[in-house]
Design an enzyme around this catalytic site. Structure first.
Site, PDB file in Angstrom:
ATOM      1  N   LEU A  84      39.264  40.260  71.008  1.00 28.92           N
ATOM      2  CA  LEU A  84      40.714  40.052  70.890  1.00 28.92           C
ATOM      3  C   LEU A  84      41.055  38.606  71.196  1.00 28.92           C
ATOM      4  O   LEU A  84      40.449  38.001  72.078  1.00 28.92           O
ATOM      5  CB  LEU A  84      41.445  40.924  71.915  1.00 28.92           C
ATOM      6  CG  LEU A  84      41.523  42.418  71.644  1.00 28.92           C
ATOM      7  CD1 LEU A  84      42.146  43.123  72.835  1.00 28.92           C
ATOM      8  CD2 LEU A  84      42.361  42.677  70.401  1.00 28.92           C
ATOM      9  N   GLU A 118      49.391  48.437  75.428  1.00 34.19           N
ATOM     10  CA  GLU A 118      48.415  49.211  76.203  1.00 34.19           C
ATOM     11  C   GLU A 118      47.895  48.368  77.348  1.00 34.19           C
ATOM     12  O   GLU A 118      47.906  47.140  77.262  1.00 34.19           O
ATOM     13  CB  GLU A 118      47.194  49.561  75.334  1.00 34.19           C
ATOM     14  CG  GLU A 118      47.446  50.603  74.282  1.00 34.19           C
ATOM     15  CD  GLU A 118      46.329  50.616  73.235  1.00 34.19           C
ATOM     16  OE1 GLU A 118      45.177  50.886  73.595  1.00 34.19           O
ATOM     17  OE2 GLU A 118      46.645  50.338  72.071  1.00 34.19           O
ATOM     18  N   LYS A 120      44.833  46.733  79.416  1.00 33.34           N
ATOM     19  CA  LYS A 120      43.494  46.283  79.001  1.00 33.34           C
ATOM     20  C   LYS A 120      42.522  46.554  80.148  1.00 33.34           C
ATOM     21  O   LYS A 120      42.499  45.833  81.143  1.00 33.34           O
ATOM     22  CB  LYS A 120      43.516  44.791  78.648  1.00 33.34           C
ATOM     23  CG  LYS A 120      42.200  44.346  78.070  1.00 33.34           C
ATOM     24  CD  LYS A 120      42.276  42.970  77.489  1.00 33.34           C
ATOM     25  CE  LYS A 120      40.982  42.590  76.796  1.00 33.34           C
ATOM     26  NZ  LYS A 120      39.815  42.676  77.659  1.00 33.34           N
ATOM     27  N   ARG A 141      29.100  47.321  72.957  1.00 32.18           N
ATOM     28  CA  ARG A 141      29.610  46.321  72.017  1.00 32.18           C
ATOM     29  C   ARG A 141      28.557  45.273  71.676  1.00 32.18           C
ATOM     30  O   ARG A 141      28.460  44.839  70.548  1.00 32.18           O
ATOM     31  CB  ARG A 141      30.843  45.665  72.633  1.00 32.18           C
ATOM     32  CG  ARG A 141      31.466  44.617  71.780  1.00 32.18           C
ATOM     33  CD  ARG A 141      32.738  44.089  72.404  1.00 32.18           C
ATOM     34  NE  ARG A 141      33.309  43.118  71.529  1.00 32.18           N
ATOM     35  CZ  ARG A 141      32.894  41.857  71.455  1.00 32.18           C
ATOM     36  NH1 ARG A 141      31.911  41.453  72.229  1.00 32.18           N
ATOM     37  NH2 ARG A 141      33.450  41.023  70.612  1.00 32.18           N
ATOM     38  N   LYS A 295      49.510  45.494  69.899  1.00 31.85           N
ATOM     39  CA  LYS A 295      49.009  45.637  68.533  1.00 31.85           C
ATOM     40  C   LYS A 295      50.179  45.926  67.599  1.00 31.85           C
ATOM     41  O   LYS A 295      51.060  46.723  67.959  1.00 31.85           O
ATOM     42  CB  LYS A 295      48.031  46.812  68.442  1.00 31.85           C
ATOM     43  CG  LYS A 295      46.777  46.589  69.246  1.00 31.85           C
ATOM     44  CD  LYS A 295      45.840  47.775  69.209  1.00 31.85           C
ATOM     45  CE  LYS A 295      44.643  47.459  70.093  1.00 31.85           C
ATOM     46  NZ  LYS A 295      43.779  48.591  70.312  1.00 31.85           N
ATOM     47  N   CYS A 412      18.473  11.435  96.068  1.00 31.26           N
ATOM     48  CA  CYS A 412      18.493  12.846  95.658  1.00 31.26           C
ATOM     49  C   CYS A 412      18.131  13.743  96.846  1.00 31.26           C
ATOM     50  O   CYS A 412      17.105  13.522  97.495  1.00 31.26           O
ATOM     51  CB  CYS A 412      17.505  13.049  94.507  1.00 31.26           C
ATOM     52  SG  CYS A 412      17.265  14.787  94.093  1.00 31.26           S
ATOM     53  N   CYS A 430      20.120  11.809  89.540  1.00 33.37           N
ATOM     54  CA  CYS A 430      18.888  11.515  90.264  1.00 33.37           C
ATOM     55  C   CYS A 430      17.923  10.878  89.265  1.00 33.37           C
ATOM     56  O   CYS A 430      17.795  11.347  88.135  1.00 33.37           O
ATOM     57  CB  CYS A 430      18.318  12.829  90.799  1.00 33.37           C
ATOM     58  SG  CYS A 430      16.550  12.790  91.077  1.00 33.37           S
ATOM     59  N   CYS A 436      11.111  15.245  90.268  1.00 31.58           N
ATOM     60  CA  CYS A 436      12.093  15.907  91.141  1.00 31.58           C
ATOM     61  C   CYS A 436      11.952  17.413  90.922  1.00 31.58           C
ATOM     62  O   CYS A 436      12.096  17.900  89.789  1.00 31.58           O
ATOM     63  CB  CYS A 436      13.506  15.444  90.792  1.00 31.58           C
ATOM     64  SG  CYS A 436      14.781  16.423  91.603  1.00 31.58           S
TER      65      CYS A 436
HETATM   66  O1  I6G Z   1      38.426  44.838  73.800  1.00 35.79           O
HETATM   67  C1  I6G Z   1      39.528  45.556  73.598  1.00 35.79           C
HETATM   68  C2  I6G Z   1      40.181  46.156  74.636  1.00 35.79           C
HETATM   69  C3  I6G Z   1      41.328  46.903  74.414  1.00 35.79           C
HETATM   70  C4  I6G Z   1      40.013  45.689  72.265  1.00 35.79           C
HETATM   71  C5  I6G Z   1      41.174  46.443  72.031  1.00 35.79           C
HETATM   72  C6  I6G Z   1      41.835  47.049  73.145  1.00 35.79           C
HETATM   73  O2  I6G Z   1      42.925  47.744  72.870  1.00 35.79           O
HETATM   74  C7  I6G Z   1      43.646  48.286  73.959  1.00 35.79           C
HETATM   75  N1  I6G Z   1      41.649  46.567  70.779  1.00 35.79           N
HETATM   76  C8  I6G Z   1      41.005  45.966  69.769  1.00 35.79           C
HETATM   77  C9  I6G Z   1      41.569  46.101  68.401  1.00 35.79           C
HETATM   78  C10 I6G Z   1      39.861  45.213  69.988  1.00 35.79           C
HETATM   79  N2  I6G Z   1      39.364  45.083  71.238  1.00 35.79           N
HETATM   80  C11 I6G Z   1      39.144  44.525  68.879  1.00 35.79           C
END
Ligand code: I6G
Length: 673
Positions: A84, A118, A120, A141, A295, A412, A430, A436
C-alpha cells in the site's frame, strides 16, 4: 451404524462444530458450554476413527497435520500481493483524494467520494486459497510475488474456516488478510514462554510471525493466533461484488473475521475524522495497529484507477506517527563499517518503544550530534518506525544534569589506525583497511552476500568464529577451508559444514560483474561493477585501465575512478585477487554477452509478470548485456509489461516506445524473434 449412516452423521457434526467454532472464535459469542462442544468433537473423532475413509481434510478434527515439514516451500502468487502507498499527514491524504478525482475524470468517471475505512493491523499478510469452498493452500506475502507455503500452519488457526460457510460458494477464491496476535494472547504466550524458559517475543507482531513460521504445525496450533480478512485476490464465483464493503460482508458470511472498526466514509473530512478517532482509541484496541487504510469503495472505480508501481492507486495507508519514548543516553560508542566509516551509536538505558525494547540508536555522524546538541548523560527522545533502525530524535535540555561532550576519536577504536575526514564528507573513516578487524568482518560478509559471491550460510557469527580461531584472515582464505576445519567449529555439525563447502564450491562459477562487486571497492556498487564488466570484459584490462579511461563509463566520475585504480595498485589486494582466481573462481563470456543484440539496449519492466519475477527478468536481461532502468525515457528501447501496469506503460505509449508483453519478451530472451 453403517458407513452411509456414519457419513451423514459426520457431515452433520462437522456443520454443527464449524458453526460453534464461528460463534466462539469469530463472533466471540459462544452459544454452548465447552463440555458440550468437546463431546461433539469427540463424537466426530469416534466416527472418523471407526471409518477412516470418511476423513476429509476440511474436517474440524484435521486442523493439525501429523508430520512437521523440513523447510518452507516457495509459492508464486497467482495475483501479486501488492503493498500500500503510505500517507503520513493530512496534506498527503488530500493529494491522494485529488489524484483519485483527477484520474477518474480522465476515465470519464465521477468519484462518489465513498471510501471504506479499516484499521491496519500490524501482523503478517497471508493469502489463503479455497477451491470449491475447501481451503487448499496458504502463503505468506513474501516479496509480493513469491511467498512461503504456510498451509499446514494456517489450517491450525481456528478463526480461519477450513471450508467456507453459507451459500454462493465460489469455484475458487483467494482471501487476503493479516495473521495477528492480540495483546492478551501475546501476554499469555510470553508468560508461558518465561515459565518454560523459552524465547520471549518483543511484540505481538514478532510473536505472530514467529508462530506462523514454524515447521511443526503443532507448535503453531498452541499459539493464540487470530486473523482478519481485508480483501480478495483471485475470485471465480457467481456473485457480482460491486463494492469493497460488499466483499467484506461476503467474506464475513463465508466465516472470516473482519475488523469491527470497518466503516463507510463519505469524503476526505470523514476519513480524517476516522483517523483521529481510531488514533485516540488505539491503546484500547485488542490488537496492535500502525495506522488506518482507506479504499475507494466502488470496484468499478478501483479498476479504472488501477495500480502504480506495486501499489493500488485506489487505496492508502494513513500511518500513525512513529512512536517516540524518553530515555537516558548512557554512552556513545563507535561502530566501524565495511568501508571504514565510523558511525556513532547511542547506548541507551533500555526503553520500550511501541513494543520493542530499544538499547541502541544511531546518531548518524558527528554533524548530527552537533546539530542535535547531544551529550553523554542527556535525556533524549528515541524514535522507532517499523523496521527502521531506532534514532535519537532530540535532547530534553530541561532535564540536563551532569553531561560530557562526545569527541570523535582520532584513531580507530577497533584497530588503532588513523581516522580521517575527507573534504566534503560527513563521515570519519578508519584507514586500517582490511587489517582492521571490524572492516574485515564486514568485507567478508559483503563478499559472501547474495548479490556478490552468494555463499549461502556464511553469516556474521560464523565469520567472527573463523577469524577468531585463525582460520580466516581475508576472503582469499575462505576457499582454502576444509570440511574438517569447518566441522570442528563450535555449533557447526558435519551437515552444516558439508552445506557450506558446497555453497563455496557453487559460488566459484560467477560473473565478472559479481566478482568486481564482491571485492568491495569503495563506491563500486552493483551497477558500476556491471558497467566495468561490460566495457572491459576482462579483469586484467580493468586493473590496467587509467582513470581517464575509467571515467568514460557513464556512472564513473574522478572519485570512483581513483578508488578503482588505487584498489588495484595495492599489492595485498592484488595478492587476494590472485589467490581467489587460483582457488578456482571463474566466469565466462558467452557469445551473446560479447556480441548480443541486447548490448546497449535499454529496458524497463512494469506490472507483474506471471512466468518469472521481475527481478529474474532483470537479471536475465543484464546477463544478456541489456541495461534495465526504473523509469521510462526517450532513451528506453523496450517496455516489458505484465498485469496491472502503471504510469510507465502510459508514458511508454506517449513517447512511442515499443511495448512488449511477457510472451514476446520470453521469445526475445530465448532468441526466438
Ligand atoms: O497490507 C495491507 C493491509 C491492510 C493491505 C490492505 C489492507 O487493507 C485493510 N489492503 C490492500 C489492498 C493491500 N494491502 C494491497
Amino acid at each position: 451404524m453403517n458407513k452411509e449412516q456414519a457419513r451423514q452423521r459426520a457431515e452433520a457434526l462437522r456443520k454443527t462444530i464449524n458453526s460453534h467454532n464461528y460463534q466462539y472464535y469469530v463472533l466471540d459469542d459462544p452459544t454452548i458450554a465447552d463440555a458440550e462442544y468437546d463431546s461433539l468433537l469427540r463424537a466426530l473423532t469416534d466416527i472418523e476413527t471407526a471409518f477412516p475413509e470418511l476423513i476429509i481434510s476440511t474436517s474440524p478434527t484435521q486442523r493439525v497435520g501429523a508430520t512437521p515439514v523440513s523447510a518452507f516451500q516457495t509459492v508464486q502468487h497467482t495475483t501479486p500481493m501488492l503493498s500500500l502507498a503510505n500517507a503520513f499527514n493530512e496534506e498527503e491524504m488530500r493529494a491522494f483524494n485529488v489524484r483519485i478525482k483527477d484520474k477518474l475524470a480522465v476515465a470519464s468517471m465521477q468519484f462518489s467520494g465513498r471510501f471504506s475505512g479499516e484499521t491496519k493491523f500490524d501482523g503478517l499478510a497471508v493469502n489463503i486459497r479455497y477451491e470449491n469452498g475447501s481451503l487448499v493452500s496458504a502463503a505468506t506475502r513474501g516479496d509480493g510475488y513469491i511467498g512461503e507455503d504456510v498451509t499446514h500452519n494456517v489450517r491450525t488457526i481456528k478463526q480461519i474456516p477450513l471450508h467456507l460457510m453459507g451459500d454462493n460458494i465460489p469455484q475458487s477464491l483467494e482471501v487476503r488478510g493479516e495473521v495477528v496476535m492480540s495483546h492478551q494472547g501475546f501476554a499469555a504466550l510470553n508468560k508461558s514462554q518465561l515459565e518454560k524458559k523459552e524465547k520471549i517475543f518483543a511484540n505481538p507482531r514478532n510473536a505472530a510471525a514467529g508462530s506462523l513460521r514454524q515447521l511443526d504445525a503443532k507448535i503453531t496450533a498452541q499459539r493464540p493466533l487470530s486473523f482478519f480478512a481485508h480483501g480478495m485476490g483471485n475470485y471465480n464465483g457467481s456473485m457480482l461484488l460491486e463494492t469493497h464493503t460488499q466483499i467484506l460482508m461476503q467474506l464475513k458470511k463465508w466465516g472470516f473475521p473482519v475488523s469491527s472498526e470497518t466503516k463507510n466514509l463519505d469524503g476526505l473530512k470523514a476519513c480524517l475524522d476516522y483517523y483521529t478517532d481510531i488514533q485516540n482509541r488505539r491503546s484500547e484496541l485488542t490488537h496492535d495497529i500502525d495506522g488506518v487504510v482507506f479504499k475507494v469503495d466502488s470496484i468499478a472505480q478501483q479498476k479504472a484507477l488501477g495500480f502504480v508501481s506495486r501499489a493500488p492507486r485506489w487505496a492508502i495507508a494513513y500511518k500513525f506517527p512513529a512512536a517516540e519514548e524518553m530515555t537516558q543516553l548512557l554512552d556513545i560508542e563507535i561502530q566501524v563499517g565495511r568501508t571504514g566509516a565510523l558511525t556513532p551509536v547511542a547506548r541507551l538505558s533500555p526503553v520500550n518503544v511501541a513494543g520493542v525494547t530499544v538499547t541502541n540508536a544511531t546518531l548518524h555522524n558527528i554533524d548530527e550530534i552537533k546539530r542535535k546538541g547531544v551529550m553523554i548523560g542527556d535525556w533524549v527522545y528515541v524514535r522507532r518506525a517499523g523496521d527502521v533502525i531506532p534514532e535519537v530524535v532530540r535532547v530534553i535540555k530541561e532535564r540536563r544534569g551532569e553531561v560530557t561532550a562526545f569527541v570523535m576519536p582520532d584513531c580507530c577504536p577497533v584497530c588503532g589506525a588513523d581516522v580521517v575526514r575527507q573534504a566534503g564528507e560527513a563521515v570519519y573513516r578508519c584507514l586500517g583497511g582490511i587489517s582492521c578487524a571490524a572492516q574485515n568482518i564486514q568485507a567478508i560478509l559483503h563478499f559472501a552476500s547474495r548479490k556478490a559471491m552468494d555463499i549461502d550460510g556464511l553469516g556474521e557469527k560464523l565469520i567472527v568464529q573463523l577469524i577468531e580461531c585463525g582460520l580466516v584472515k581475508t576472503v582469499a582464505d575462505l576457499y582454502a577451508l576444509s570440511h574438517e576445519q569447518l566441522a570442528g567449529l563450535e555449533r557447526m555439525g558435519t551437515k552444516s559444514a558439508k552445506n557450506l563447502m558446497q555453497a563455496m564450491e557453487n559460488s566459484k562459477a560467477t560473473t565478472l560483474a559479481r566478482f568486481i562487486y564482491a571485492l568491495g571497492i569503495r563506491d563500486v556498487g552493483e551497477a558500476t561493477a556491471r558497467a566495468l564488466a561490460k566495457k572491459y570484459k576482462s579483469l586484467t584490462l580493468i586493473q590496467q585501465a587509467s582513470t581517464d579511461e575509467l571515467e568514460t563509463i557513464s556512472d564513473i566520475g574522478p572519485v570512483v575512478a581513483g578508488n578503482i585504480q588505487r584498489f588495484f595498485q595495492q599489492t595485498h589486494n592484488l595478492d587476494i585477487v590472485q589467490r581467489l582466481l587460483s582457488a578456482g573462481i571463474h566466469w565466462e563470456f558467452t557469445e551473446h554477452e560479447e556480441n548480443s543484440r541486447f548490448n546497449g539496449l535499454s529496458f524497463v519492466l512494469t506490472g507483474s509478470l506471471q512466468k518469472m519475477t521481475r527481478d529474474d527478468a532483470k537479471q536475465k536481461l543484464i546477463s544478456l548485456g541489456a541495461n534495465v532502468t526504473g523509469s521510462v525515457s526517450k532513451k528506453t528501447n523496450y517496455v516489458v509489461f505484465g498485469d496491472n501496469v502503471g504510469s510507465k506503460y502510459e508514458k511508454a505509449i506517449a513517447l512511442g516506445i515499443e511495448i512488449i508483453n511477457e510472451e514476446r519478451f520470453i521469445q526475445m530472451i530465448e532468441g526466438k524473434t
